[in-house]
Design a protein around this motif. Sequence first.
Motif, short mmCIF file in Angstrom:
data_model
loop_
_atom_site.label_atom_id
_atom_site.label_comp_id
_atom_site.label_asym_id
_atom_site.label_seq_id
_atom_site.Cartn_x
_atom_site.Cartn_y
_atom_site.Cartn_z
N ALA A 168 13.11 4.40 -39.13
CA ALA A 168 13.49 5.37 -38.10
C ALA A 168 12.79 5.08 -36.77
N ARG A 169 11.49 4.79 -36.85
CA ARG A 169 10.74 4.52 -35.61
C ARG A 169 11.26 3.24 -34.92
N LYS A 170 11.47 2.19 -35.71
CA LYS A 170 11.93 0.92 -35.12
C LYS A 170 13.36 1.03 -34.59
N PHE A 171 14.21 1.70 -35.32
CA PHE A 171 15.60 1.85 -34.88
C PHE A 171 15.67 2.62 -33.56
N ASN A 172 14.93 3.74 -33.48
CA ASN A 172 14.93 4.53 -32.25
C ASN A 172 14.38 3.74 -31.07
N GLN A 173 13.35 2.94 -31.34
CA GLN A 173 12.76 2.17 -30.25
C GLN A 173 13.69 1.08 -29.76
N VAL A 174 14.39 0.44 -30.68
CA VAL A 174 15.37 -0.58 -30.29
C VAL A 174 16.47 0.05 -29.44
N ILE A 175 16.96 1.21 -29.90
CA ILE A 175 18.00 1.92 -29.16
C ILE A 175 17.52 2.27 -27.75
N SER A 176 16.26 2.71 -27.63
CA SER A 176 15.75 3.21 -26.35
C SER A 176 15.32 2.10 -25.40
N THR A 177 15.25 0.86 -25.86
CA THR A 177 14.85 -0.23 -24.97
C THR A 177 16.01 -1.19 -24.66
N PHE A 178 16.80 -1.55 -25.66
CA PHE A 178 17.85 -2.54 -25.44
C PHE A 178 19.07 -1.94 -24.73
#
Length: 492
Positions: A362-372
């Motif tokens: 969840a943390r990694k997915f959200n971070q990828v969404i919020s940066t890429f």
Amino acid sequence: MSKLESSDSSETEQLIDEDDEQNYEEALLQKLSSTRYQLSVMGFLGFALIYSFRINMSIALVDMVKQPAAEKSGPANKNCPVWNKDTSSQNNDVGTFDWTPKEQANVLGAFYYGYMVAMIPAGYLATRIGGKQMYGLGIVLTAVLTLLTPAAAHLGIWWLIILRGLEGITEAATFPAFHHLSGRWTPKLERSIFASMTLSGSFFGNMITQPIIGYLCTLELWNGWPLGFYANGLLAIIWYVAWCFLVYESPDKHPRISERERNYINSQTQIDDDKPTAIPWKSILTSLPVFGIVAAHFANNFMLYGMMSFLPLYFADVLNFDIASNGILSALPWVSVFIGTLTAGQLTDLLRSRSLVTTTFARKFNQVISTFLPSIFLLLAGYAGCDDIKAILFLAVGMLFFGAAGSGFYCNNLDLAPQFAGIIYAISNFFATLSGFLAPLIVASLTEENVHSSVLWIHAFYVFAGVSWLGGSTFLLLGSGELQAWAVIRNG
């Protein structure tokens, strides 16, 4: 099946549905009346005030400083059409102070110097003094300094620069202190919701401060611009009184919390404040997941501070877009990130509570969404050319995805080490604050040759995209959602 059996079955199903609805309403009412929900609301309002402190100067500065006549006539970019500009509401065309652009930059930058220098000491003090005291004092002391801003400006620019630096120092305590407090109040499966709700207050403050301060600057009373500082400071003092009465350091110290909620929170947080714990500095500073948070935090703030500083310039210098006359459209990106932050928090913890995803995923997915994704939409906005509406819509969609960071790196320190969440946030925010200096400098250097050139601005956008992608990739490789061994409290 007989009619009688069918009737009984229907009545039973109706009773079950009514019971489920009643249970849901009771659970919702219980959650909304909980002490941790009260804390999240007070945190939301506090962060709204914190961000209003930050940006009120950049908005008021337009009316405070004398503007050369050349800057007020004609379109900035001859290649793009000009939006209808309404100057009838402007209160003071000549301004009050004769400050150079460099002096104005020093006024705005002084806050971040104080903020960065005090960040780690403030995080340490939060672990010793307590999150409630540090968060509350950080806001009320900044409020007092904000009330003194007009007087400092009239005394001289260096008085104002010193005061803004002091504001940075007092406000440095707020984010680490609230993370320290969150570690004691937030159950595992509510961390995304809690963090996203409180963080969204920052974007809410950003969203409403611009039109309010802009309106106050048009009034004749005291030349208009001081009113925003007075209103901001007084509201924060009122908030502080409520904070002192409604918020407590931990569930064990709250006199009005139910026994059921206290036991639930304590069983989920695994924090014992009765046992003073030494900060494991070496473990924190050598932790790969903490490195991941630092990288993601820097990339996030690089984009956020960049948007706060360059977006008004891009609108004015390239798109010939008058923010004062088109407040709703210019605020749309901030409305989007506000909605995105809240939505991501709700969805993330819903999936976690049903064991559909792990915390790490969840943390990694959200971070990828919020940066890429925001980076891609930022580039699309640059390539939209003179199409104002398309550019703003691209930015708004990008910022909607940017809100997922609230359920990514932002609350990840609570997963890794709830006992030391404040100090971890202080460390990551120390490095992330560097972007407050770097982002505007990079934009200025890349667009120095011709600030009205959309091509040069696209080059700047590529830099922002590259930093975001690098930060997101680093978190993807190093991030974790698991409690770290060095953060486990040993019994006995």
